[in-house]
Write a protein that holds these residues in place. Structure first.
Motif, PDB file in Angstrom:
ATOM      1  N   MET A   1       0.855  -1.176   0.000  1.00 36.34           N
ATOM      2  CA  MET A   1       0.000   0.000   0.000  1.00 36.34           C
ATOM      3  C   MET A   1       0.901   1.238   0.000  1.00 36.34           C
ATOM      4  SD  MET A   1      -3.134   0.901   2.547  1.00 36.34           S
ATOM      5  CE  MET A   1      -3.930  -0.617   2.139  1.00 36.34           C
ATOM      6  N   ASP A   2       0.599   2.172  -0.869  1.00 33.84           N
ATOM      7  CA  ASP A   2       1.478   3.336  -0.945  1.00 33.84           C
ATOM      8  C   ASP A   2       0.977   4.476  -0.049  1.00 33.84           C
ATOM      9  OD1 ASP A   2      -0.545   4.667  -2.300  1.00 33.84           O
ATOM     10  OD2 ASP A   2       0.558   4.854  -4.174  1.00 33.84           O
ATOM     11  N   LYS A   3       1.719   5.537  -0.045  1.00 32.28           N
ATOM     12  CA  LYS A   3       1.462   6.671   0.836  1.00 32.28           C
ATOM     13  C   LYS A   3       0.075   7.288   0.598  1.00 32.28           C
ATOM     14  CE  LYS A   3       4.035  10.598   2.589  1.00 32.28           C
ATOM     15  NZ  LYS A   3       5.273  11.354   2.466  1.00 32.28           N
ATOM     16  N   LEU A   4      -0.334   7.442  -0.662  1.00 30.02           N
ATOM     17  CA  LEU A   4      -1.647   8.028  -0.945  1.00 30.02           C
ATOM     18  C   LEU A   4      -2.792   7.140  -0.451  1.00 30.02           C
ATOM     19  CD1 LEU A   4      -1.191   9.677  -4.458  1.00 30.02           C
ATOM     20  CD2 LEU A   4      -1.390  10.793  -2.238  1.00 30.02           C
ATOM     21  N   ASP A   5      -2.632   5.831  -0.534  1.00 28.14           N
ATOM     22  CA  ASP A   5      -3.647   4.930   0.026  1.00 28.14           C
ATOM     23  C   ASP A   5      -3.767   5.144   1.529  1.00 28.14           C
ATOM     24  OD1 ASP A   5      -4.708   3.326  -2.162  1.00 28.14           O
ATOM     25  OD2 ASP A   5      -2.698   2.489  -2.331  1.00 28.14           O
ATOM     26  N   ASN A   6      -2.645   5.263   2.197  1.00 27.37           N
ATOM     27  CA  ASN A   6      -2.661   5.498   3.645  1.00 27.37           C
ATOM     28  C   ASN A   6      -3.351   6.819   3.976  1.00 27.37           C
ATOM     29  OD1 ASN A   6      -1.303   3.118   4.202  1.00 27.37           O
ATOM     30  ND2 ASN A   6       0.701   4.090   4.203  1.00 27.37           N
ATOM     31  N   ILE A   7      -3.060   7.851   3.203  1.00 28.27           N
ATOM     32  CA  ILE A   7      -3.677   9.156   3.421  1.00 28.27           C
ATOM     33  C   ILE A   7      -5.187   9.074   3.187  1.00 28.27           C
ATOM     34  CG2 ILE A   7      -3.835  11.524   2.518  1.00 28.27           C
ATOM     35  CD1 ILE A   7      -0.767  11.314   1.993  1.00 28.27           C
ATOM     36  N   ALA A   8      -5.593   8.411   2.115  1.00 30.28           N
ATOM     37  CA  ALA A   8      -7.019   8.274   1.805  1.00 30.28           C
ATOM     38  C   ALA A   8      -7.753   7.543   2.928  1.00 30.28           C
ATOM     39  CB  ALA A   8      -7.206   7.543   0.480  1.00 30.28           C
ATOM     40  N   GLN A   9      -7.172   6.480   3.435  1.00 29.71           N
ATOM     41  CA  GLN A   9      -7.794   5.739   4.529  1.00 29.71           C
ATOM     42  C   GLN A   9      -7.884   6.592   5.790  1.00 29.71           C
ATOM     43  OE1 GLN A   9      -5.808   1.967   4.890  1.00 29.71           O
ATOM     44  NE2 GLN A   9      -6.597   1.260   2.919  1.00 29.71           N
ATOM     45  N   GLU A  10      -6.868   7.407   6.025  1.00 28.94           N
ATOM     46  CA  GLU A  10      -6.889   8.304   7.186  1.00 28.94           C
ATOM     47  C   GLU A  10      -7.985   9.363   7.022  1.00 28.94           C
ATOM     48  OE1 GLU A  10      -5.884   9.955  10.869  1.00 28.94           O
ATOM     49  OE2 GLU A  10      -5.307   8.034  10.002  1.00 28.94           O
ATOM     50  N   ILE A  11      -8.149   9.890   5.825  1.00 29.33           N
ATOM     51  CA  ILE A  11      -9.203  10.880   5.560  1.00 29.33           C
ATOM     52  C   ILE A  11     -10.574  10.259   5.817  1.00 29.33           C
ATOM     53  CG2 ILE A  11     -10.369  12.205   3.746  1.00 29.33           C
ATOM     54  CD1 ILE A  11      -7.540  12.653   2.519  1.00 29.33           C
ATOM     55  N   ILE A  12     -10.792   9.055   5.312  1.00 33.77           N
ATOM     56  CA  ILE A  12     -12.067   8.378   5.530  1.00 33.77           C
ATOM     57  C   ILE A  12     -12.305   8.157   7.022  1.00 33.77           C
ATOM     58  CG2 ILE A  12     -13.267   6.162   5.235  1.00 33.77           C
ATOM     59  CD1 ILE A  12     -12.253   6.183   2.329  1.00 33.77           C
ATOM     60  N   GLN A  13     -11.282   7.778   7.739  1.00 36.63           N
ATOM     61  CA  GLN A  13     -11.404   7.592   9.186  1.00 36.63           C
ATOM     62  C   GLN A  13     -11.780   8.902   9.878  1.00 36.63           C
ATOM     63  OE1 GLN A  13     -11.116   4.661  11.048  1.00 36.63           O
ATOM     64  NE2 GLN A  13     -11.921   5.960  12.653  1.00 36.63           N
ATOM     65  N   LEU A  14     -11.145   9.989   9.478  1.00 36.46           N
ATOM     66  CA  LEU A  14     -11.442  11.294  10.078  1.00 36.46           C
ATOM     67  C   LEU A  14     -12.860  11.756   9.754  1.00 36.46           C
ATOM     68  CD1 LEU A  14      -8.023  13.058   9.403  1.00 36.46           C
ATOM     69  CD2 LEU A  14      -8.946  12.377  11.633  1.00 36.46           C
ATOM     70  N   ILE A  15     -13.297  11.527   8.528  1.00 38.76           N
ATOM     71  CA  ILE A  15     -14.679  11.870   8.162  1.00 38.76           C
ATOM     72  C   ILE A  15     -15.646  11.059   9.020  1.00 38.76           C
ATOM     73  CG2 ILE A  15     -16.435  11.711   6.348  1.00 38.76           C
ATOM     74  CD1 ILE A  15     -14.151  12.289   4.321  1.00 38.76           C
ATOM     75  N   GLY A  16     -15.397   9.772   9.126  1.00 35.68           N
ATOM     76  CA  GLY A  16     -16.254   8.915   9.939  1.00 35.68           C
ATOM     77  C   GLY A  16     -16.294   9.346  11.389  1.00 35.68           C
ATOM     78  N   ASP A  17     -15.146   9.668  11.940  1.00 31.37           N
ATOM     79  CA  ASP A  17     -15.084  10.123  13.334  1.00 31.37           C
ATOM     80  C   ASP A  17     -15.905  11.393  13.537  1.00 31.37           C
ATOM     81  OD1 ASP A  17     -13.373   8.003  13.855  1.00 31.37           O
ATOM     82  OD2 ASP A  17     -11.557   9.262  13.987  1.00 31.37           O
ATOM     83  N   GLU A  18     -15.807  12.329  12.595  1.00 33.43           N
ATOM     84  CA  GLU A  18     -16.546  13.588  12.706  1.00 33.43           C
ATOM     85  C   GLU A  18     -18.054  13.351  12.609  1.00 33.43           C
ATOM     86  OE1 GLU A  18     -17.405  17.421  13.474  1.00 33.43           O
ATOM     87  OE2 GLU A  18     -15.436  16.460  13.677  1.00 33.43           O
ATOM     88  N   TRP A  19     -18.472  12.488  11.697  1.00 36.58           N
ATOM     89  CA  TRP A  19     -19.902  12.200  11.573  1.00 36.58           C
ATOM     90  C   TRP A  19     -20.440  11.555  12.835  1.00 36.58           C
ATOM     91  CZ3 TRP A  19     -23.525  13.073   7.670  1.00 36.58           C
ATOM     92  CH2 TRP A  19     -23.036  13.809   6.605  1.00 36.58           C
ATOM     93  N   ILE A  20     -19.657  10.678  13.435  1.00 39.30           N
ATOM     94  CA  ILE A  20     -20.076  10.041  14.687  1.00 39.30           C
ATOM     95  C   ILE A  20     -20.178  11.086  15.792  1.00 39.30           C
ATOM     96  CG2 ILE A  20     -19.348   8.419  16.483  1.00 39.30           C
ATOM     97  CD1 ILE A  20     -18.267   6.663  14.114  1.00 39.30           C
ATOM     98  N   LYS A  21     -19.218  12.007  15.867  1.00 44.63           N
ATOM     99  CA  LYS A  21     -19.268  13.083  16.867  1.00 44.63           C
ATOM    100  C   LYS A  21     -20.522  13.931  16.698  1.00 44.63           C
ATOM    101  CE  LYS A  21     -14.305  13.754  17.342  1.00 44.63           C
ATOM    102  NZ  LYS A  21     -13.194  14.676  17.021  1.00 44.63           N
ATOM    103  N   GLN A  22     -20.981  14.093  15.456  1.00 42.49           N
ATOM    104  CA  GLN A  22     -22.174  14.887  15.179  1.00 42.49           C
ATOM    105  C   GLN A  22     -23.463  14.095  15.408  1.00 42.49           C
ATOM    106  OE1 GLN A  22     -22.049  16.826  11.338  1.00 42.49           O
ATOM    107  NE2 GLN A  22     -19.930  17.453  11.635  1.00 42.49           N
ATOM    108  N   GLY A  23     -23.344  12.816  15.733  1.00 42.73           N
ATOM    109  CA  GLY A  23     -24.510  11.993  16.032  1.00 42.73           C
ATOM    110  C   GLY A  23     -25.152  11.352  14.813  1.00 42.73           C
ATOM    111  N   HIS A  24     -24.436  11.262  13.719  1.00 46.11           N
ATOM    112  CA  HIS A  24     -24.981  10.691  12.490  1.00 46.11           C
ATOM    113  C   HIS A  24     -24.632   9.211  12.334  1.00 46.11           C
ATOM    114  CE1 HIS A  24     -26.181  14.607  11.099  1.00 46.11           C
ATOM    115  NE2 HIS A  24     -24.956  15.055  11.077  1.00 46.11           N
ATOM    116  N   ASP A  25     -24.555   8.483  13.419  1.00 49.44           N
ATOM    117  CA  ASP A  25     -24.085   7.095  13.348  1.00 49.44           C
ATOM    118  C   ASP A  25     -25.153   6.073  13.698  1.00 49.44           C
ATOM    119  OD1 ASP A  25     -24.088   7.938  15.997  1.00 49.44           O
ATOM    120  OD2 ASP A  25     -22.502   6.549  16.561  1.00 49.44           O
TER     121      ASP A  25
END
Length: 78
Positions: A1-25
């Motif tokens: 897995m290259d660096k951009l894949d790692n970054i993309a997965q981290e972005i998805i994780q951060l988006i998910g975390d924010e949505w959960i914080k907002q109560g959209h889970d």
């Protein structure tokens, strides 16, 4: 897995975390429906849920589309 894949997965994780914080889970469908694609070193994040679920969660729905309890005597929601 290259660096951009790692970054993309981290972005998805951060988006998910924010949505959960907002109560959209409630079902977790939005976070599970996030995917990405890398084209020419650009990361594209997609909502792969039916009908753009993320957009609906973000914008909300009109009151007339919210279900009401059958038998309550109400013909529609407020």
């Amino acid at each position: 897995m290259d660096k951009l894949d790692n970054i993309a997965q981290e972005i998805i994780q951060l988006i998910g975390d924010e949505w959960i914080k907002q109560g959209h889970d409630l079902t977790g469908a939005f976070v599970q429906g996030l995917s990405y694609e890398i084209v020419d070193n650009i990361i594209y994040i997609y909502d792969t849920t039916n009908s753009g679920y993320g957009k609906i969660l973000n914008a909300g729905v009109s009151a007339d589309r919210i279900p009401f309890s059958p038998g309550s005597g109400a013909k529609t929601s407020k």
